[in-house]
Design a protein around this motif. Structure first.
Motif, PDB file in Angstrom:
ATOM      1  N   GLY A  68      36.952  51.002  25.244  1.00  0.00           N
ATOM      2  CA  GLY A  68      37.590  50.115  26.204  1.00  0.00           C
ATOM      3  C   GLY A  68      38.188  48.898  25.518  1.00  0.00           C
ATOM      4  N   THR A  69      39.186  48.277  26.160  1.00  0.00           N
ATOM      5  CA  THR A  69      39.863  47.109  25.593  1.00  0.00           C
ATOM      6  C   THR A  69      39.922  45.991  26.627  1.00  0.00           C
ATOM      7  N   GLY A  70      40.458  44.853  26.187  1.00  0.00           N
ATOM      8  CA  GLY A  70      40.608  43.705  27.068  1.00  0.00           C
ATOM      9  C   GLY A  70      41.643  43.913  28.151  1.00  0.00           C
ATOM     10  N   THR A  71      42.388  45.015  28.081  1.00  0.00           N
ATOM     11  CA  THR A  71      43.396  45.310  29.099  1.00  0.00           C
ATOM     12  C   THR A  71      42.754  45.729  30.415  1.00  0.00           C
ATOM     13  N   VAL A  72      41.585  46.353  30.327  1.00  0.00           N
ATOM     14  CA  VAL A  72      40.934  46.917  31.512  1.00  0.00           C
ATOM     15  C   VAL A  72      40.406  45.792  32.404  1.00  0.00           C
ATOM     16  N   MET A  73      40.858  45.819  33.672  1.00  0.00           N
ATOM     17  CA  MET A  73      40.407  44.821  34.639  1.00  0.00           C
ATOM     18  C   MET A  73      39.500  45.405  35.707  1.00  0.00           C
ATOM     19  N   GLY A  74      39.563  46.735  35.888  1.00  0.00           N
ATOM     20  CA  GLY A  74      38.747  47.353  36.915  1.00  0.00           C
ATOM     21  C   GLY A  74      38.413  48.797  36.607  1.00  0.00           C
ATOM     22  N   ILE A  75      37.227  49.233  37.016  1.00  0.00           N
ATOM     23  CA  ILE A  75      36.783  50.616  36.849  1.00  0.00           C
ATOM     24  C   ILE A  75      36.239  51.109  38.181  1.00  0.00           C
ATOM     25  N   MET A  95      35.633  44.809  26.861  1.00  0.00           N
ATOM     26  CA  MET A  95      36.337  44.698  28.148  1.00  0.00           C
ATOM     27  C   MET A  95      36.113  43.297  28.714  1.00  0.00           C
ATOM     28  N   CYS A  96      36.602  42.311  28.004  1.00  0.00           N
ATOM     29  CA  CYS A  96      36.312  40.920  28.352  1.00  0.00           C
ATOM     30  C   CYS A  96      36.979  40.490  29.653  1.00  0.00           C
ATOM     31  N   ASN A  97      37.968  41.246  30.138  1.00  0.00           N
ATOM     32  CA  ASN A  97      38.679  40.890  31.366  1.00  0.00           C
ATOM     33  C   ASN A  97      38.283  41.764  32.549  1.00  0.00           C
ATOM     34  N   PRO A 123      30.177  42.357  31.440  1.00  0.00           N
ATOM     35  CA  PRO A 123      31.130  41.259  31.198  1.00  0.00           C
ATOM     36  C   PRO A 123      30.735  40.015  31.998  1.00  0.00           C
ATOM     37  N   HIS A 124      30.924  38.850  31.428  1.00  0.00           N
ATOM     38  CA  HIS A 124      30.520  37.600  32.069  1.00  0.00           C
ATOM     39  C   HIS A 124      31.382  37.271  33.283  1.00  0.00           C
ATOM     40  N   GLY A 125      32.628  37.769  33.297  1.00  0.00           N
ATOM     41  CA  GLY A 125      33.555  37.399  34.367  1.00  0.00           C
ATOM     42  C   GLY A 125      33.576  38.363  35.534  1.00  0.00           C
ATOM     43  N   LEU A 126      32.571  39.225  35.624  1.00  0.00           N
ATOM     44  CA  LEU A 126      32.548  40.247  36.665  1.00  0.00           C
ATOM     45  C   LEU A 126      32.485  39.597  38.053  1.00  0.00           C
ATOM     46  N   PRO A 145      25.455  36.539  36.540  1.00  0.00           N
ATOM     47  CA  PRO A 145      26.075  36.723  37.858  1.00  0.00           C
ATOM     48  C   PRO A 145      26.879  35.518  38.342  1.00  0.00           C
ATOM     49  N   GLU A 146      27.239  34.634  37.425  1.00  0.00           N
ATOM     50  CA  GLU A 146      27.831  33.360  37.810  1.00  0.00           C
ATOM     51  C   GLU A 146      29.086  33.519  38.667  1.00  0.00           C
ATOM     52  N   TYR A 147      29.923  34.526  38.353  1.00  0.00           N
ATOM     53  CA  TYR A 147      31.189  34.680  39.066  1.00  0.00           C
ATOM     54  C   TYR A 147      31.140  35.793  40.115  1.00  0.00           C
ATOM     55  N   LEU A 148      30.000  36.423  40.281  1.00  0.00           N
ATOM     56  CA  LEU A 148      29.886  37.535  41.225  1.00  0.00           C
ATOM     57  C   LEU A 148      30.187  37.092  42.650  1.00  0.00           C
ATOM     58  N   VAL A 149      31.020  37.884  43.334  1.00  0.00           N
ATOM     59  CA  VAL A 149      31.296  37.677  44.753  1.00  0.00           C
ATOM     60  C   VAL A 149      30.531  38.698  45.589  1.00  0.00           C
ATOM     61  N   GLU A 150      30.468  39.941  45.097  1.00  0.00           N
ATOM     62  CA  GLU A 150      29.731  40.994  45.803  1.00  0.00           C
ATOM     63  C   GLU A 150      28.824  41.739  44.828  1.00  0.00           C
ATOM     64  N   LEU A 151      27.582  41.946  45.245  1.00  0.00           N
ATOM     65  CA  LEU A 151      26.623  42.735  44.476  1.00  0.00           C
ATOM     66  C   LEU A 151      26.072  43.819  45.400  1.00  0.00           C
ATOM     67  N   ASP A 152      26.396  45.064  45.088  1.00  0.00           N
ATOM     68  CA  ASP A 152      25.979  46.201  45.912  1.00  0.00           C
ATOM     69  C   ASP A 152      25.259  47.198  45.005  1.00  0.00           C
TER      70      ASP A 152
END
Length: 383
Positions: A68-75, A95-97, A123-126, A145-152
């Motif tokens: 994976g690379t920094g290009t990946v924003m979603g899986i 996958m820093c992004n 990743p920290h920005g999840l 979980p600092e940036y988490l909006v939803e945890l399921d």
């Protein structure tokens, strides 16, 4: 600013063309044709250039080979057709992004082996983490979980999430339902924007933390079939709570008075067999109070402030005479105020109703024929 305007204009154009619609709860639903076009466009890109990964076999290769690379924003990973996945401990490091990660199965009965190393780093920005049937007992110690909006983490094997107090100011939804082995709910004192907490089916849970007293924006609390739950902490100040569902909490004995709010609309307590009393309810918005099957229930509030509430106390055979009288007076003496009134603001204000246990019905009037008309006091309109 220009980017925001372009985004809003593009969204409005898609809505006007009926390619997407926005549901009443704010979710964006995409037309199947638009989904197909988007999927085809993604597949035309080279795998290492894609922002979104959706092909399960390509995702398997990325997770196992650490490509994976920094290009990946979603899986979005559907593991239904996969038999085994072994994730590299460094797989997300590049996958820093990555902003959203969704792992799910379309078929619940499908068994998939997923191996996660203890040293794995998310990743920290999840922002969004949806992982159905998460296979480990705890999230990695480096989880942020600092940036988490939803945890399921529905139907997970988690026994706990993490240690200590975490920064959770962005979290709005937490779903741990069906996590049978969960023994501990984390400290939620910093989850000040949490709106939904779902712990239904967490059958190993004995108590919930007093830290939820800080959840002033919590609207929905779901704890159905938490069969070992005994205690709800006192001193809760859930000012925004609208729905409380504790159906099947077989060992719950008390329902703390400070649990109530002025916005409370629905309380579901069906089959809380050890519950002995209900506190006073201050809400004027209450619509539903279902205590069907609360066999130990003896005391109910002396006053219900809502005249439109539906009360279900069937199979509550231990209700005191005082409690029964209070329920009957509220349901019929207060509710009759609205009989025969005209609708206001486009809707009819209907009186509330109540169901009580019993095997006899008494009438003070007799009539010949197959009908009976009862005239309420000081009213010329029959019920």
């Amino acid at each position: 600013m220009l980017a925001d305007l372009d985004e809003r204009h593009g969204l409005k154009t898609l809505v006007d063309k009926s390619l997407i619609c926005i549901s009443t709860n704010g979710d964006i639903q995409m037309h199947k044709l638009l989904q197909q076009v988007g999927t085809q466009e993604i597949k035309r890109q080279e795998p290492w250039k894609r922002h979104i990964l959706i092909d399960p076999y390509e995702i398997c290769d990325v997770l196992q080979s650490n490509t994976g690379t920094g290009t990946v924003m979603g899986i979005s990973f559907d593991i239904t057709e996969i038999s085994k996945v072994s994730i590299s401990k460094k797989t997300f490091r590049r996958m820093c992004n990555l902003r959203f990660l969704r792992v799910y199965k379309r078929r619940i009965d499908k068994n998939v082996e997923v191996h996660i190393p203890e040293e794995m780093e998310f990743p920290h920005g999840l922002r969004l983490l949806h992982w159905k049937a998460y296979p480990s007992k705890c999230l990695p110690p480096t989880f942020h979980p600092e940036y988490l909006v939803e945890l399921d983490m529905e139907h997970s094997q988690l026994e706990k999430l993490w240690e200590g107090t975490q920064p959770l100011a962005n979290l709005t939804k937490m779903n741990l339902s069906g996590s049978w082995d969960l023994k501990e709910v984390p400290d939620l004192s910093n989850a000040t924007n949490l709106e939904l907490l779902d712990l239904s089916g967490c059958m190993s849970l004995v108590e919930i933390p007093s830290s939820i007293s800080n959840l002033h924006k919590l609207q929905e609390l779901w704890m159905m079939f938490c069969i070992n739950l005994e205690v709800i902490p006192e001193g809760l100040n859930l000012m925004s709570i609208e729905t409380v569902n504790m159906v099947g909490c077989l060992r719950l004995r008390t329902f703390t008075p400070s649990f109530m709010s002025f916005n409370l609309r629905h309380i579901f307590l069906t089959r809380c067999e050890k519950l002995q009393s209900l506190p006073d309810i201050v809400s004027t918005e209450l619509i539903t109070l279902n205590a069907n099957g609360c066999q130990s229930l003896q005391r109910v509030p002396n006053c219900f402030h809502s005249t439109k509430v539906a009360l279900n106390f069937t199979k509550c055979f231990n209700l005191s005479q005082e409690a029964r009288k209070s329920i009957i007076q509220r349901s019929f003496l207060e509710g009759r105020k609205y009989v025969g009134t005209r609708p206001t603001n486009g809707w009819a204000r209907l009186p509330g109703w109540a169901c009580l246990p019993g095997n006899e019905v008494e009438f003070n009037h007799r009539a010949k024929g197959n009908s009976l008309t009862i005239l309420p006091e000081s009213s010329d309109k029959p019920l």
